[in-house]
Design a protein around this motif. Sequence first.
Motif, short mmCIF file in Angstrom:
data_model
loop_
_atom_site.label_atom_id
_atom_site.label_comp_id
_atom_site.label_asym_id
_atom_site.label_seq_id
_atom_site.Cartn_x
_atom_site.Cartn_y
_atom_site.Cartn_z
N MET A 1 1.02 -1.34 -0.06
CA MET A 1 0.03 0.10 -0.04
C MET A 1 0.96 1.37 -0.04
SD MET A 1 -2.59 1.86 -0.05
CE MET A 1 -3.69 0.04 -0.10
N ASN A 2 0.60 2.09 -0.94
CA ASN A 2 1.45 3.33 -1.02
C ASN A 2 0.82 4.43 -0.50
OD1 ASN A 2 2.87 5.54 -2.04
ND2 ASN A 2 3.22 4.97 -3.94
N GLU A 3 1.33 4.42 1.08
CA GLU A 3 0.49 5.65 1.82
C GLU A 3 0.90 6.97 1.27
OE1 GLU A 3 1.12 7.34 6.42
OE2 GLU A 3 1.92 5.50 5.86
N ALA A 4 2.11 7.26 0.77
CA ALA A 4 2.22 8.64 0.20
C ALA A 4 1.31 8.95 -1.12
CB ALA A 4 3.73 8.78 -0.37
N LEU A 5 1.06 7.87 -1.87
CA LEU A 5 0.06 8.13 -2.92
C LEU A 5 -1.27 8.61 -2.32
CD1 LEU A 5 -0.84 8.15 -5.91
CD2 LEU A 5 -1.34 5.65 -5.70
N LEU A 6 -1.87 7.55 -1.24
CA LEU A 6 -3.10 7.95 -0.61
C LEU A 6 -3.26 9.29 -0.31
CD1 LEU A 6 -4.28 5.06 1.26
CD2 LEU A 6 -5.27 5.92 -0.53
N ARG A 7 -2.22 9.84 0.45
CA ARG A 7 -2.02 11.20 1.10
C ARG A 7 -2.19 12.06 -0.18
NH1 ARG A 7 2.64 11.55 5.17
NH2 ARG A 7 1.91 13.71 5.21
N GLY A 121 -3.19 14.97 4.84
CA GLY A 121 -3.69 13.74 4.71
C GLY A 121 -3.06 12.90 6.13
N LEU A 122 -2.68 13.62 7.21
CA LEU A 122 -2.24 12.88 8.45
C LEU A 122 -3.57 12.25 9.14
CD1 LEU A 122 0.61 15.21 9.65
CD2 LEU A 122 0.59 13.24 8.25
N THR A 123 -3.54 11.37 10.03
CA THR A 123 -4.35 10.78 10.85
C THR A 123 -4.58 11.95 11.96
OG1 THR A 123 -3.19 9.37 12.11
CG2 THR A 123 -4.21 8.57 9.84
N THR A 124 -5.57 11.71 12.95
CA THR A 124 -5.96 12.52 13.90
C THR A 124 -4.73 12.02 15.02
OG1 THR A 124 -8.32 12.78 13.68
CG2 THR A 124 -7.53 12.99 15.71
N ARG A 125 -4.66 10.90 15.04
CA ARG A 125 -3.58 10.23 16.02
C ARG A 125 -2.38 10.86 15.91
NH1 ARG A 125 -3.25 3.84 17.25
NH2 ARG A 125 -5.16 4.55 18.18
N GLN A 126 -1.86 10.72 14.45
CA GLN A 126 -0.57 11.37 13.86
C GLN A 126 -0.42 12.95 14.45
OE1 GLN A 126 -0.52 10.21 9.98
NE2 GLN A 126 1.02 9.05 10.12
N ILE A 127 -1.58 13.54 14.09
CA ILE A 127 -1.47 15.08 14.42
C ILE A 127 -1.38 15.32 16.05
CG2 ILE A 127 -2.65 17.51 14.29
CD1 ILE A 127 -4.08 16.09 11.70
N ALA A 185 5.55 20.55 6.37
CA ALA A 185 5.17 22.00 5.90
C ALA A 185 5.91 22.25 4.66
CB ALA A 185 5.60 22.92 6.93
N ILE A 186 7.06 21.79 4.46
CA ILE A 186 7.64 21.89 3.02
C ILE A 186 6.97 21.13 2.02
CG2 ILE A 186 9.96 21.23 1.91
CD1 ILE A 186 11.30 22.00 4.30
N ARG A 187 6.46 19.92 2.43
CA ARG A 187 6.14 19.28 1.41
C ARG A 187 4.50 19.88 0.76
NH1 ARG A 187 1.70 15.38 0.53
NH2 ARG A 187 1.06 15.58 2.56
N LEU A 188 3.92 20.40 1.95
CA LEU A 188 2.46 21.25 1.48
C LEU A 188 3.03 22.36 0.87
CD1 LEU A 188 0.57 20.57 4.64
CD2 LEU A 188 0.37 19.46 2.50
N THR A 189 4.07 23.10 1.26
CA THR A 189 4.18 24.49 0.76
C THR A 189 4.82 24.22 -0.87
OG1 THR A 189 4.84 25.42 2.87
CG2 THR A 189 5.53 26.54 0.97
#
Length: 390
Positions: A1-7, A121-127, A185-189
């Motif tokens: 499962m490609n988590e990066a793709l899903l996000r 795309g982070l989960t509530t737990r990760q945040i 943050a860098i990825r999102l920017t």
Amino acid sequence: MNEALLRSLIPGVLGVLVRRGVDFAAAEDAVQDALVEAIRVWPDDPPRDPRGWLITVAWRRHLDTVRAEAARRRREDRVEEEPPPGPAPGVDDTLQLYFLCAHPSLTPSSAVALTLRAVGGLTTRQIARAYLVPEATMAQRISRAKRTVSGARLDRPGDVGTVLRVLYLVFNEGYSGDVDLAAEAIRLTRRLAAGIDHPEVAGLLALMLLHHARRASRTTPNGELVPLAEQDRERWDTGMIAEGIAILQAALARDRLGEYQAQAAVAALHADARTAEETDWPQIVEWYDELVRLTDSPVVRLNRAVAVGEADGPHAGLAALAELGAPASTSASGRHPVPRYAAVAAHLHERAGDLDTAARLYAEAAGHAPHLAERTHLTRQAARLNSRAR
């Protein structure tokens, strides 16, 4: 499962549902259901069009929810017709989601949490782990934020400045838990920069890269802070520095200066110096003058005082610091309203040779430091000067 793709697909899928008239909270729930289904199904039966698959499943989940709620009968009639299967539309609503998640009615903390959930795309737990708060607390914060923006449409231009402030807040949280918020943050920017042609977006991306390039040298293996002048510059990421400077130069060439471009210019001058002694402090002062003109921020004036102290001597720095108000202007708690005022004053007094005052101010700054590493560093500075005075 490609988590990066899903996000990476989440913002586009969420945006499609919101554009179809689904309120934000319901759309986000439907997308999360679709993600759970993708994790279950995709390993054995990967779709040819992952984004289209997620849109279809999320839309069906939403319709199932609508049909199950008798109180929403009228809305059910409006959304009964399911769009025909086929390739997903090419419209990318990610950019609009940035603006929605930075809605002016949200508090900064809520805007950050919602951005990380809906766009990142982070989960509530990760945040929750990243912000060192209980998962239930973060879930409530995100739920309130979703309710606040529910009903807002993706058909109006947003405030770029608000989005950039939210992303910079994420970046400044750095790293904690199992999520590297600076890297996130860098990825999102980067994604924002790919979707909007704005020099300040490029300026913020450059600023993040230039700061992040020094990350490995900022602390010792024991977690102790290392001041910029004492950092091992061999450990700086030269590739990241080169990328940041190139992005900044392209932004500055457009002659639409903003605060993030000016901050990035200061960071670039630090990165360009092979040693601390070679830092071009007079030019840094000039960039801080631009920042004062752009923002008139007390924090900028504080940093300018440090630069003036390096360029023209500690007494000149103290004179610049005095423009922020004398220590007598501190609040009832004894703390100056400008963060890090005491630490900067201590540094300048030490350079001016007033070690007793510097030691007292270092101790005062340590008492107000928000983080353990900073508190430890300032306490040791005070102890060092006190030991020399004996």
